[in-house]
Design a protein around this motif. Structure first.
Motif, PDB file in Angstrom:
ATOM      1  N   ILE A  86      46.691  46.287  67.456  1.00 58.90           N
ATOM      2  CA  ILE A  86      46.991  45.048  66.733  1.00 58.90           C
ATOM      3  C   ILE A  86      47.979  45.342  65.612  1.00 58.90           C
ATOM      4  N   VAL A  87      49.081  44.650  65.625  1.00 56.09           N
ATOM      5  CA  VAL A  87      50.075  44.769  64.557  1.00 56.09           C
ATOM      6  C   VAL A  87      49.639  43.865  63.408  1.00 56.09           C
ATOM      7  N   CYS A  88      49.449  44.454  62.239  1.00 53.51           N
ATOM      8  CA  CYS A  88      49.038  43.651  61.076  1.00 53.51           C
ATOM      9  C   CYS A  88      49.510  44.317  59.794  1.00 53.51           C
ATOM     10  N   LYS A  89      49.677  43.500  58.757  1.00 52.49           N
ATOM     11  CA  LYS A  89      50.065  44.019  57.444  1.00 52.49           C
ATOM     12  C   LYS A  89      48.858  44.508  56.655  1.00 52.49           C
ATOM     13  N   ARG A  90      47.682  43.916  56.947  1.00 56.75           N
ATOM     14  CA  ARG A  90      46.487  44.243  56.174  1.00 56.75           C
ATOM     15  C   ARG A  90      45.267  44.133  57.086  1.00 56.75           C
ATOM     16  N   TYR A  91      44.315  45.056  56.880  1.00 55.67           N
ATOM     17  CA  TYR A  91      43.111  45.115  57.716  1.00 55.67           C
ATOM     18  C   TYR A  91      41.889  45.197  56.820  1.00 55.67           C
ATOM     19  N   ILE A  92      40.934  44.283  57.031  1.00 53.90           N
ATOM     20  CA  ILE A  92      39.708  44.252  56.231  1.00 53.90           C
ATOM     21  C   ILE A  92      38.515  44.425  57.158  1.00 53.90           C
ATOM     22  N   PHE A  93      37.774  45.490  56.929  1.00 56.22           N
ATOM     23  CA  PHE A  93      36.668  45.906  57.781  1.00 56.22           C
ATOM     24  C   PHE A  93      35.339  45.571  57.099  1.00 56.22           C
ATOM     25  N   VAL A  94      34.443  44.909  57.807  1.00 54.75           N
ATOM     26  CA  VAL A  94      33.113  44.608  57.280  1.00 54.75           C
ATOM     27  C   VAL A  94      32.211  45.815  57.526  1.00 54.75           C
ATOM     28  N   SER A  95      31.880  46.510  56.447  1.00 55.40           N
ATOM     29  CA  SER A  95      31.010  47.676  56.526  1.00 55.40           C
ATOM     30  C   SER A  95      29.623  47.294  56.008  1.00 55.40           C
ATOM     31  N   THR A  96      28.876  48.257  55.514  1.00 50.07           N
ATOM     32  CA  THR A  96      27.476  48.032  55.176  1.00 50.07           C
ATOM     33  C   THR A  96      26.993  49.040  54.150  1.00 50.07           C
ATOM     34  N   ILE A  97      25.965  48.678  53.395  1.00 53.48           N
ATOM     35  CA  ILE A  97      25.370  49.640  52.466  1.00 53.48           C
ATOM     36  C   ILE A  97      24.613  50.733  53.213  1.00 53.48           C
ATOM     37  N   SER A  98      24.456  50.581  54.515  1.00 50.66           N
ATOM     38  CA  SER A  98      23.798  51.624  55.302  1.00 50.66           C
ATOM     39  C   SER A  98      24.588  52.929  55.320  1.00 50.66           C
ATOM     40  N   VAL A  99      25.863  52.885  54.919  1.00 50.82           N
ATOM     41  CA  VAL A  99      26.628  54.141  54.862  1.00 50.82           C
ATOM     42  C   VAL A  99      26.115  55.059  53.755  1.00 50.82           C
ATOM     43  N   TYR A 100      25.393  54.504  52.775  1.00 49.99           N
ATOM     44  CA  TYR A 100      24.862  55.326  51.686  1.00 49.99           C
ATOM     45  C   TYR A 100      23.626  56.078  52.167  1.00 49.99           C
ATOM     46  N   ASP A 101      23.623  57.381  51.960  1.00 49.02           N
ATOM     47  CA  ASP A 101      22.484  58.195  52.394  1.00 49.02           C
ATOM     48  C   ASP A 101      21.258  57.991  51.521  1.00 49.02           C
ATOM     49  N   ASP A 102      21.466  57.600  50.280  1.00 49.57           N
ATOM     50  CA  ASP A 102      20.367  57.431  49.329  1.00 49.57           C
ATOM     51  C   ASP A 102      20.418  56.037  48.729  1.00 49.57           C
ATOM     52  N   LEU A 103      19.461  55.190  49.097  1.00 49.07           N
ATOM     53  CA  LEU A 103      19.416  53.848  48.534  1.00 49.07           C
ATOM     54  C   LEU A 103      18.654  53.860  47.212  1.00 49.07           C
ATOM     55  N   HIS A 104      19.215  53.190  46.220  1.00 56.04           N
ATOM     56  CA  HIS A 104      18.577  53.081  44.899  1.00 56.04           C
ATOM     57  C   HIS A 104      19.202  51.887  44.186  1.00 56.04           C
ATOM     58  N   MET A 105      18.768  51.602  43.001  1.00 60.17           N
ATOM     59  CA  MET A 105      19.297  50.460  42.270  1.00 60.17           C
ATOM     60  C   MET A 105      20.717  50.764  41.782  1.00 60.17           C
ATOM     61  N   GLU A 106      21.573  49.756  41.891  1.00 59.59           N
ATOM     62  CA  GLU A 106      22.950  49.825  41.400  1.00 59.59           C
ATOM     63  C   GLU A 106      23.753  50.955  42.049  1.00 59.59           C
ATOM     64  N   ILE A 107      23.784  50.963  43.359  1.00 63.91           N
ATOM     65  CA  ILE A 107      24.575  51.950  44.101  1.00 63.91           C
ATOM     66  C   ILE A 107      26.062  51.708  43.848  1.00 63.91           C
ATOM     67  N   GLU A 108      26.790  52.767  43.563  1.00 66.28           N
ATOM     68  CA  GLU A 108      28.224  52.679  43.327  1.00 66.28           C
ATOM     69  C   GLU A 108      29.003  53.139  44.563  1.00 66.28           C
ATOM     70  N   GLU A 109      30.210  52.622  44.701  1.00 63.24           N
ATOM     71  CA  GLU A 109      31.035  52.910  45.877  1.00 63.24           C
ATOM     72  C   GLU A 109      31.277  54.407  46.070  1.00 63.24           C
ATOM     73  N   SER A 110      31.380  55.149  44.990  1.00 62.95           N
ATOM     74  CA  SER A 110      31.716  56.573  45.075  1.00 62.95           C
ATOM     75  C   SER A 110      30.623  57.408  45.739  1.00 62.95           C
ATOM     76  N   GLU A 111      29.448  56.813  45.954  1.00 68.63           N
ATOM     77  CA  GLU A 111      28.331  57.583  46.510  1.00 68.63           C
ATOM     78  C   GLU A 111      28.470  57.851  48.007  1.00 68.63           C
ATOM     79  N   PHE A 112      29.395  57.188  48.658  1.00 73.45           N
ATOM     80  CA  PHE A 112      29.827  57.634  49.987  1.00 73.45           C
ATOM     81  C   PHE A 112      31.337  57.582  50.023  1.00 73.45           C
ATOM     82  N   ASN A 113      31.953  58.750  50.179  1.00 69.05           N
ATOM     83  CA  ASN A 113      33.410  58.855  50.199  1.00 69.05           C
ATOM     84  C   ASN A 113      33.867  59.094  51.639  1.00 69.05           C
ATOM     85  N   PRO A 114      34.495  58.107  52.277  1.00 71.36           N
ATOM     86  CA  PRO A 114      34.896  58.265  53.685  1.00 71.36           C
ATOM     87  C   PRO A 114      36.023  59.271  53.894  1.00 71.36           C
TER      88      PRO A 114
END
Length: 287
Positions: A86-114
């Motif tokens: 697909i030719v596109c200028k911008r791509y937005i992917f719907v991900s999930t908090i399930s990528v975080y290995d450790d669930l806790h209050m106030e999870i920050e994006e940096s806790e899983f670095n792709p």
């Protein structure tokens, strides 16, 4: 603006499409054609099985879009089949908090670095949900680093239109006196309303943001509070037994997501406690 939505025929995908149409976007939805949609002649439609590379190549030959929203990518091969074809200028992917290995209050994006860890090319059935979503993010940001892309990490998405019926499970079992097995009754859990999820995705399309971002309603509500509210409204007591039917939110530790990054972009999230009871009332009244 020409926008393609992979998915878009149910749940928050419908709300995303409605928001895009309100913005005046030229919207195309791509699905397998199995689920009817409510959009009439307001959208264009493409029939494609996004899990098949040849299908994607044929469906999107000689087409181009300003933005692609991928509501239904689960694994790294899903990302590959989309971005290779697909030719596109911008791509937005719907991900999930399930990528975080450790669930806790106030999870920050940096806790899983792709950008860390190896990309594993896989299909949906090749590993557990959290693992294939991690591989999808790694594929996007490691192997398509030159593309303008964002990944939105949602907590549990709920609404009156929730086809998964996870929240409805608790209400229905209380009303009918069906025993439930619940292992996290006191744990506060993070949610986002399906309407708000659609609004945030549409909002993000107008921004230059790239990378990962959490999106969730503020605060957290426990299964115990959901049960207490339902019992009070129905006059029936929940039957909780170790041999009862496994509850859908079992296994989730207490968690909420830190949304400062998203709000720094200019989006304002609601409070979960301002709307979750209305959804429960709707479920309680269902026959």
């Amino acid at each position: 603006m020409k926008v393609l939505v992979l998915g878009g025929t149910r749940f928050f995908g419908i709300h995303l499409v409605e928001e895009l149409l309100l913005k005046g976007c030229d919207v195309t939805i791509a699905t397998r054609g199995l689920t009817p949609d409510p959009f009439g002649d307001r959208v264009k439609r493409i029939k494609a099985d996004r899990t098949k590379e040849e299908d994607m190549k044929t469906a999107f030959k000689d087409k181009a879009y300003d933005i692609v929203y991928d509501d239904i990518a689960y694994c790294s091969n899903d990302i590959k089949y989309a971005l290779d074809n697909i030719v596109c200028k911008r791509y937005i992917f719907v991900s999930t908090i399930s990528v975080y290995d450790d669930l806790h209050m106030e999870i920050e994006e940096s806790e899983f670095n792709p950008l860390q860890g190896e990309t594993v090319w896989c299909n949906r059935e090749d590993a557990a949900y959290n693992m294939i979503k991690q591989h999808a993010e790694r594929a996007l940001f490691q192997n398509y680093a030159s593309r303008s892309a964002a990944a939105v990490r949602f907590p549990f998405v709920i609404g009156k239109d929730d086809y998964t019926k996870r929240l409805f499970f608790y209400v229905d079992h209380i009303k009918r006196g069906i025993p439930m097995k619940i292992d996290n009754i006191k744990e506060p859990l993070g949610f986002i309303h399906s309407l708000e999820a659609g609004r945030f995705l549409a909002f993000l399309g107008d921004k230059d943001f790239t990378g990962v971002v959490n999106a969730g309603s503020k605060g957290a509500v426990s299964v115990g509070k959901i049960i207490e509210y339902t019992e009070g409204k129905t006059g029936k007591k929940a039957v909780i037994l170790s041999e009862g039917e496994e509850a859908p939110y079992n296994g989730a530790d207490r968690f909420s997501v830190d949304v400062r990054l998203a709000e720094g972009l200019g989006f304002s999230f609601s409070k979960t406690e301002d709307w979750i009871w209305d959804i429960l009332d709707y479920y309680i009244l269902l026959p």
